[in-house]
Design a protein around this motif. Structure first.
Motif, PDB file in Angstrom:
ATOM      1  N   SER A 196       0.860  -1.186   0.000  1.00 25.16           N
ATOM      2  CA  SER A 196       0.000   0.000   0.000  1.00 25.16           C
ATOM      3  C   SER A 196       0.891   1.229   0.000  1.00 25.16           C
ATOM      4  N   SER A 244       1.334   8.627  -4.136  1.00 24.39           N
ATOM      5  CA  SER A 244       0.248   7.650  -4.311  1.00 24.39           C
ATOM      6  C   SER A 244      -0.802   7.820  -3.219  1.00 24.39           C
ATOM      7  N   GLU A 248      -4.698   8.709  -3.901  1.00 22.07           N
ATOM      8  CA  GLU A 248      -5.786   7.845  -3.433  1.00 22.07           C
ATOM      9  C   GLU A 248      -6.752   8.592  -2.521  1.00 22.07           C
ATOM     10  N   LYS A 317     -13.545   2.497   0.009  1.00 23.87           N
ATOM     11  CA  LYS A 317     -12.332   2.370  -0.788  1.00 23.87           C
ATOM     12  C   LYS A 317     -11.736   0.983  -0.629  1.00 23.87           C
ATOM     13  N   LYS A 321     -10.971  -1.823  -3.560  1.00 27.62           N
ATOM     14  CA  LYS A 321      -9.694  -2.511  -3.748  1.00 27.62           C
ATOM     15  C   LYS A 321      -9.883  -4.028  -3.764  1.00 27.62           C
ATOM     16  N   ASP A 466      -5.942   7.081 -13.978  1.00 26.13           N
ATOM     17  CA  ASP A 466      -7.375   6.860 -13.753  1.00 26.13           C
ATOM     18  C   ASP A 466      -8.138   6.762 -15.073  1.00 26.13           C
ATOM     19  N   ASP A 472      -1.596   0.788 -11.028  1.00 25.08           N
ATOM     20  CA  ASP A 472      -1.465   1.462  -9.746  1.00 25.08           C
ATOM     21  C   ASP A 472      -0.745   2.795  -9.904  1.00 25.08           C
ATOM     22  N   TYR A 473      -1.012   3.670  -8.930  1.00 21.19           N
ATOM     23  CA  TYR A 473      -0.328   4.953  -8.926  1.00 21.19           C
ATOM     24  C   TYR A 473       1.171   4.782  -8.682  1.00 21.19           C
TER      25      TYR A 473
END
Length: 527
Positions: A196, A244, A248, A317, A321, A466, A472-473
């Motif tokens: 994460s 990131s 998010e 959120k 995920k 996006d 993923d970022y």
């Protein structure tokens, strides 16, 4: 009359004490610990700055999730009160809102935060931004506070110093950070994607604190070099994890303002690092200086742990995920993730623009020092003052540009950064007139260009992820970090080599021309 006046004075005094109770408590604490009111001042000031950012109007009033929404009056992103009616879909995951004034329907996905209307989402957003900004501040502070200290350490007797080739040793020392940041940026992106953003940010903060402690007790030049390399690796993870986490937490409509506020911390570290490092080193010596710096980094790590434990992400959120993980159980590896990003044309041009701007900066930094010394006969203090023009410009423009990017095209702002850097190279050529104003404008334009390409380019990178579903970022910001480091490494090598044969202005002008070539490509990116 005397007693009446004294009674009035006592009444006014009691009122002032009740109104400014917190201020009186802070004054009382100064007798016990002079650092406590300073810490309170920094925390309160940061929260006030976060509160005045433009994203507070939109990000603090999102639409709540369907089960918690009731018919009534809510605040929209412009601060107006609107009366809404709900219409829940059959699966309960998507809702439709109707504004009774114009009977218009608005579809809202289930990504809204339930606690935002109640204030929980507001507090978490502020703390996330505060922790990320302080992490970037500490990261840049540890890197720049070494500038006035390392020359003294390298000229000390061996084994801590070097006997000969001090300039080469200093160049290798400072280049090791960019080299390791370039090589470890993909690994930092994988760490962010597999775990994460919070885990990556916390790991980088702890690693940065430990590397700073090595500087305090290092006894050889090799140990200093290893610590500097570890700082580069930690810096890569800080950028990937921190940016990131901001992406998010904040939606696309206010992401530019959030990035601008976070990058303000980086600009403060860039501005304050040499000053704080020099003052602490002169007052307390090497060991105490780096131990204080490491303690500041570890305090930030404690705050990140508290954020995870006390204010975890919203359930919606996490649900998203889990759904994404169930759709794609096997996450792509390093090669596949970077391949998906590089295959996108918009991402390629954005990465090239970041590399071009930092390549020009990498050439401008050493050339400007040589020019100010040879052509203008500036002392070290005057050269430092001239370079601070770029830093102050970067600090002032960064939050403003971040706020503007929420209301205009981000790709146009990145194009402006390329034009500003090209103009900076042009004014560097005008120094031949012998006027100092041309060199001053050159340095100021370079700082402004960095402000535009910093927060705005990162927000645009997150928007591209996006919009095009590029993964993923973490990997996107790893690619951005690689472009940054690659420009700072290749730019001086190519630019200075060309300048050595054809003159100082030719190598920098060549990179400025590259920036202009990229302008039409970047301006076509939809944002």
């Amino acid at each position: 009359v005397f007693f009446i006046q004294r009674k009035r004075r006592e009444t006014m005094k009691s009122r002032r004490l009740s109104l400014y109770n917190n201020k009186q408590i802070a004054r009382t604490c100064t007798h016990k610990s002079p650092l406590l009111p300073l810490i309170l001042y920094v925390i309160v000031t940061t929260l006030i700055l976060c509160d005045h950012a433009s994203f507070t109007s939109a990000a603090l009033h999102p639409t709540p999730h369907a089960p918690n929404l009731k018919n009534g009056i809510y605040g929209d992103k412009d601060g107006n009160n609107i009366r809404l009616k709900k219409k829940i879909a059959s699966n309960g995951a998507v809702i439709h809102l109707q504004d009774e004034r114009n009977s218009s329907w608005q579809q809202v996905s289930k990504g809204g935060a339930d606690a935002s209307i109640k204030g929980g989402g507001t507090l978490r957003r502020r703390l996330v931004l505060l922790l990320v900004a302080s992490a970037l501040f500490n990261d840049m502070l540890q890197l720049t506070m070494l500038l006035p200290i390392i020359p003294t350490l390298l000229t000390s007797p061996p084994p801590l110093g070097v006997e000969s080739n001090t300039e080469i040793a200093m160049g290798v020392f400072f280049a090791s950070k960019d080299i390791f940041q370039l090589t470890t940026a993909p690994l930092a992106g994988i760490l962010t994607a597999r775990t994460s953003a919070t885990v990556a940010l916390l790991s980088s903060t702890i690693g940065l604190g430990l590397a700073t402690l090595v500087f305090a007790d290092a006894s050889t030049f090799k140990q200093l070099l290893i610590a500097r390399s570890c700082q580069g690796a930690a810096s890569a993870a800080t950028l990937c994890g921190g940016l990131s986490l901001v992406s998010e937490t904040f939606p696309a409509e206010v992401r530019g303002s959030a990035m601008g506020t976070a990058y303000t911390g980086l600009a403060l570290g860039l501005l304050c690092g040499p000053l704080i490092g020099g003052l602490l080193y002169d007052a307390y010596g090497r060991r105490t200086t780096f131990r204080i710096a490491a303690a500041a980094v570890l305090i930030n790590a404690v705050g990140q742990v508290a954020l995870v434990l006390l204010l975890p992400p919203s359930a919606s959120k996490e649900t998203l995920k889990e759904e994404d993980a169930s759709k794609d159980k096997e996450k792509p590896g390093l090669k596949d993730s970077l391949g998906v990003l590089i295959a996108n044309q918009d991402v390629r041009y954005l990465a090239l623009s970041i590399a071009a701007v930092h390549a020009a900066l990498g050439v401008l930094k050493p050339l400007s020092q040589v020019v100010m010394s040879r052509e203008f006969d500036f002392s070290v203090s005057k050269r430092s003052f001239m370079i601070s023009i770029a830093t102050v410009t970067y600090l002032i423009i960064t939050p403003i540009v971040g706020r503007v990017s929420d209301h205009t095209s981000k790709s146009k702002l990145v194009s402006i950064s390329l034009i500003l850097m090209a103009l900076s190279t042009a004014f560097f050529t005008l120094r031949y007139t012998g006027e100092l104003w041309a060199l001053s404008i050159c340095i100021a334009l370079a700082g402004a260009s960095l402000a535009f390409v910093g927060s705005v380019a990162q927000a645009l990178m997150a928007d591209l992820v996006d919009r095009n579903k590029l993964g993923d970022y973490g990997m996107a910001f790893a690619l951005s970090d690689m472009s940054d480091s690659l420009g700072l490494i290749i730019g001086p090598i190519v630019g200075l080599a060309v300048s050595q044969y054809f003159g100082p202005s030719v190598g920098l002008g060549m990179i400025g021309l590259t920036c202009l070539i990229l302008v039409p490509k970047v301006s076509r990116i939809s944002s």
